[in-house]
Design an enzyme around this catalytic site. Structure first.
Site, PDB file in Angstrom:
ATOM      1  N   GLU A 458      15.785  42.404   9.126  1.00  8.51           N
ATOM      2  CA  GLU A 458      17.154  42.557   8.620  1.00  8.51           C
ATOM      3  C   GLU A 458      18.031  43.375   9.559  1.00  8.51           C
ATOM      4  OE1 GLU A 458      17.097  44.421   4.769  1.00  8.51           O
ATOM      5  OE2 GLU A 458      15.494  45.785   5.314  1.00  8.51           O
ATOM      6  N   CYS A 529      15.150  36.041   2.139  1.00  3.63           N
ATOM      7  CA  CYS A 529      15.346  36.603   0.794  1.00  3.63           C
ATOM      8  C   CYS A 529      16.735  37.219   0.646  1.00  3.63           C
ATOM      9  CB  CYS A 529      14.248  37.602   0.454  1.00  3.63           C
ATOM     10  SG  CYS A 529      14.247  39.020   1.542  1.00  3.63           S
TER      11      CYS A 529
HETATM   12  C1  PEP Z   1      18.831  41.854   2.774  1.00  6.71           C
HETATM   13  O1  PEP Z   1      19.263  42.796   3.431  1.00  6.71           O
HETATM   14  O2  PEP Z   1      19.143  40.658   3.000  1.00  6.71           O
HETATM   15  C2  PEP Z   1      17.902  42.074   1.654  1.00  6.71           C
HETATM   16  C3  PEP Z   1      17.346  41.083   1.026  1.00  6.71           C
HETATM   17  O3  PEP Z   1      17.713  43.362   1.272  1.00  6.71           O
HETATM   18  P1  PEP Z   1      18.775  44.179   0.380  1.00  6.71           P
HETATM   19  O4  PEP Z   1      19.836  43.223  -0.058  1.00  6.71           O
HETATM   20  O5  PEP Z   1      18.030  44.779  -0.759  1.00  6.71           O
HETATM   21  O6  PEP Z   1      19.253  45.214   1.342  1.00  6.71           O
HETATM   22 MG    MG Z   2      18.323  44.715   3.181  1.00  8.35          MG
END
Ligand code: PEP
Ligand code: MG
Length: 604
Positions: A458, A529
């Site tokens: 990420e 995700c």
């Molecule tokens: C993302 O960063 O895409 C992720 C799934 O994590 P979060 O949205 O919880 O930061």
């Molecule tokens: Mg994230």
């Protein structure tokens, strides 16, 4: 201050349309419940003479913060109809003056010293005294007096909210079917919302893929964020229509707007019934390629929705909910109980538990102890995710221990957030294995092979070195929300730059492609995700890039499945190649929209 209703200021009562960011689809029709009008029921507080200076400083800080907030509101008035601007601008000017060197602030400062009162108590008393004086003035314009007294009280409330950082716990009192409006709702506030009670949510602040937006989508509450001007224009009890699919809020809706909203509501209900039929059908393309569709889970209340959606497990369990809205950290047993009930509810489907991703916008009270509330001037680049956990390994050890114990009850995977270098995975694995050895010595029955330990991809750094990280991690989950934020230098929760936040920017797509290909070369599992995974229009592109596992907000699963079932994988690959040749995000959006129109046939 607590008992009297806020007098209505001179606000327009004609139909008025406000536009914001559409973050959670659905339609709400109901009365406005403005959280900023909640009675400030703060306990009275007295202080010692030694605390006077610190208390005055607190008050100064609160006034500065509140002044900034109101000034920001004022700069955004220009998007409102002229008439509304004319009504609201003088009101906001009055607020800004009152937050300067005003009688209210001078009086409160004096009370802190003279009467030894806590800052919020001093503000409450001073605002009440001024309001009472205004109301006692001999003047025929009673409505005007009432309005001025109301303004003083409003500023008092604003200061008290800032001083006590009151979370929206009073959300419990929201009337059934109301549309909640607020300047801002934090992810921790959103976790307290009851979707059976709240018809919709609209706020002034927020971005499409911030955690508040994600939480609202997860709860299935229609929502519009970044809706400028609404809180100043609306009063509690005003009728409104909110459309979370188009990002529109209509205040004082006329007959036509109401009829359209009722039709929209009925349309959503019909679509839900149709989509429900897909539950038992496989997520398979026309040429037989099977795609794994999993759910993201933010809070356990989503479990029934996940079951209804027909998810094949949980691809991202954001464990932050365990740490929110509580004064102390949850211990190993408390975490074990929480994970166990989720793993058991999933009845044999895998649950991917992401260890705590604290930091950035996800501020948590429980972690305030020993961890700075905001890590430096730029929290998103600070001690977030794995960085904090490696610095405070006792947090990671406790969480690993709880997860490992649960792994004896059902299939579990463990995931690390905010990885930027392979060494972070290696260090976490060392702790993971040490914890497992300790648990075994303690007599805990752990599975012979420990659950896989994966990395979130990420950050651009992780994506561009995915091949190196793949040597340390057992699987990848691409978090496109943060990937887009860090690649484009755009805060995902910030309204003012929301127009620049674009997961379809070629830079983001190239990173997704690079990480996916690195994983596929090593025959390693890889999923997406981030919020992109739940957008049916982006499915052809993601499949074309080689992805076969998507994890999303449970309510998105049926639509994504519907999209998959009409696709041909070769078409997707050709389409992805075409998209990846583009350098202009607008052109990519056009291509995506055109492909979607062709392929997204309605279900029969
Ligand atoms: C993302 O960063 O895409 C992720 C799934 O994590 P979060 O949205 O919880 O930061
Ligand atoms: Mg994230």
């Amino acid at each position: 201050m607590k008992t009297e209703p806020k007098p209505r200021s001179k606000k327009p009562t004609k139909e008025a349309v406000f536009r914001g960011i559409a973050v959670s689809p659905g339609i709400a029709i109901g009365p406005i419940h403005d959280t900023s009008e909640v009675a400030t029921d703060v306990p009275r507080r007295v202080i010692t003479p030694a605390e006077v200076e610190a208390e005055r400083e607190k008050l100064n800080q609160a006034a500065a913060t509140a002044r900034k907030q109101v000034t920001k509101l004022k700069t955004r008035l220009n998007i409102l109809p002229e008439e509304a601007q004319e009504e609201l601008a003088p009101l906001l000017d009055a607020y800004i003056l009152m937050l300067g060197n005003s009688r209210l602030l001078r009086g409160a400062r004096k009370r802190i010293g003279d009467a030894g009162l806590g800052a919020e108590t001093a503000v409450l008393d001073e605002a009440e005294e001024i309001a009472a004086l205004i109301l006692a003035t001999k003047d025929d314009d009673k409505a005007g007096l009432l309005r001025r007294a109301g303004e003083v009280r409003e500023i008092g409330r604003r200061l008290i909210r800032t001083l006590t950082a009151t979370p929206f716990r009073s959300l419990k009192d929201v009337p059934q079917g109301a549309i909640l409006i607020a300047e801002e709702i934090t992810p921790a506030d959103a976790a307290l919302l009851d979707p059976a009670r709240i018809a919709g949510v609209a706020t002034e602040e927020g971005g499409a893929d911030g955690h508040t937006a994600i939480m609202l989508r997860a709860l299935g509450i229609p929502a519009v964020l970044g809706c400028h001007g609404l809180t100043e224009a609306a009063s509690r009890g005003d009728q409104a229509v909110l459309d979370g699919g188009t990002g529109k809020v209509v205040l004082h809706p006329g007959e036509a707007a109401l009829v359209a909203a009722r039709e929209g509501l009925a349309g959503y209900a019909r679509e839900r019934t149709k989509l429900g039929k897909l539950r038992r059908l496989p997520a398979e393309t026309t040429d037989g390629e099977v795609v794994e569709l999993q759910a993201n889970l933010e809070i356990p209340a989503e479990l029934p929705l996940i079951a209804q959606a027909g998810a094949q497990g949980i691809g991202l369990l954001r464990s932050e909910f365990l740490f929110m809205n509580r004064p102390e950290l949850p211990d190993e047993d408390a975490q074990f109980d929480a994970y166990r009930s989720i793993v058991e509810a999933m009845a044999g489907d895998a649950v991917t538990i992401r260890v705590l991703d604290w930091g950035g916008e996800k501020d948590m009270e429980a972690l305030g102890q020993g961890v700075p509330a905001h890590t430096g001037p730029n929290p998103a680049l600070g001690l977030r995710g794995i960085r904090l956990l490696l610095k405070r390994p006792e947090l990671l050890e406790e969480q690993f221990a709880a997860i490992l114990r649960v792994s004896a009850r059902g299939p579990v995977r463990v995931m690390l957030p905010m990885i930027t270098i392979p060494e972070e995975v290696a260090q976490a694995r060392e702790i993971y294995e040490r914890v497992a050895r300790r648990l075994r010595r303690r007599g805990e029955a752990l599975p012979e092979k420990l659950p896989p330990l994966g990395a979130m991809i990420e950050t651009p750094g992780a994506a561009l070195t995915a091949d190196a990280i793949a040597l340390e991690a057992d699987f990848f989950a691409i978090g496109t929300n943060d990937l887009a934020m860090y690649t484009l230098a755009v805060d995902r929760a910030e309204t003012d730059v929301a127009h620049l936040y674009d997961p379809l920017h070629p830079a983001v797509l190239r990173l997704v492609q690079f990480a996916t290909e690195a994983a596929l070369r090593m025959r390693m599992q890889v999923s997406v995700c981030g919020e992109m995974a739940g957008n049916p229009r982006l499915v052809p592109l993601l499949l074309g890039l080689g992805l076969r596992s998507l994890s999303m907000n449970a309510s998105a699963i049926p639509r994504v499945k519907q999209a998959i079932r009409v696709l041909d994988i070769d078409d997707c690959a050709r389409f992805a190649r075409r998209v990846m040749e583009q350098s202009d995000p607008a052109r990519i959006r056009e291509l995506v929209a055109a492909f979607g129109n062709d392929k997204a046939k309605p279900i029969s």
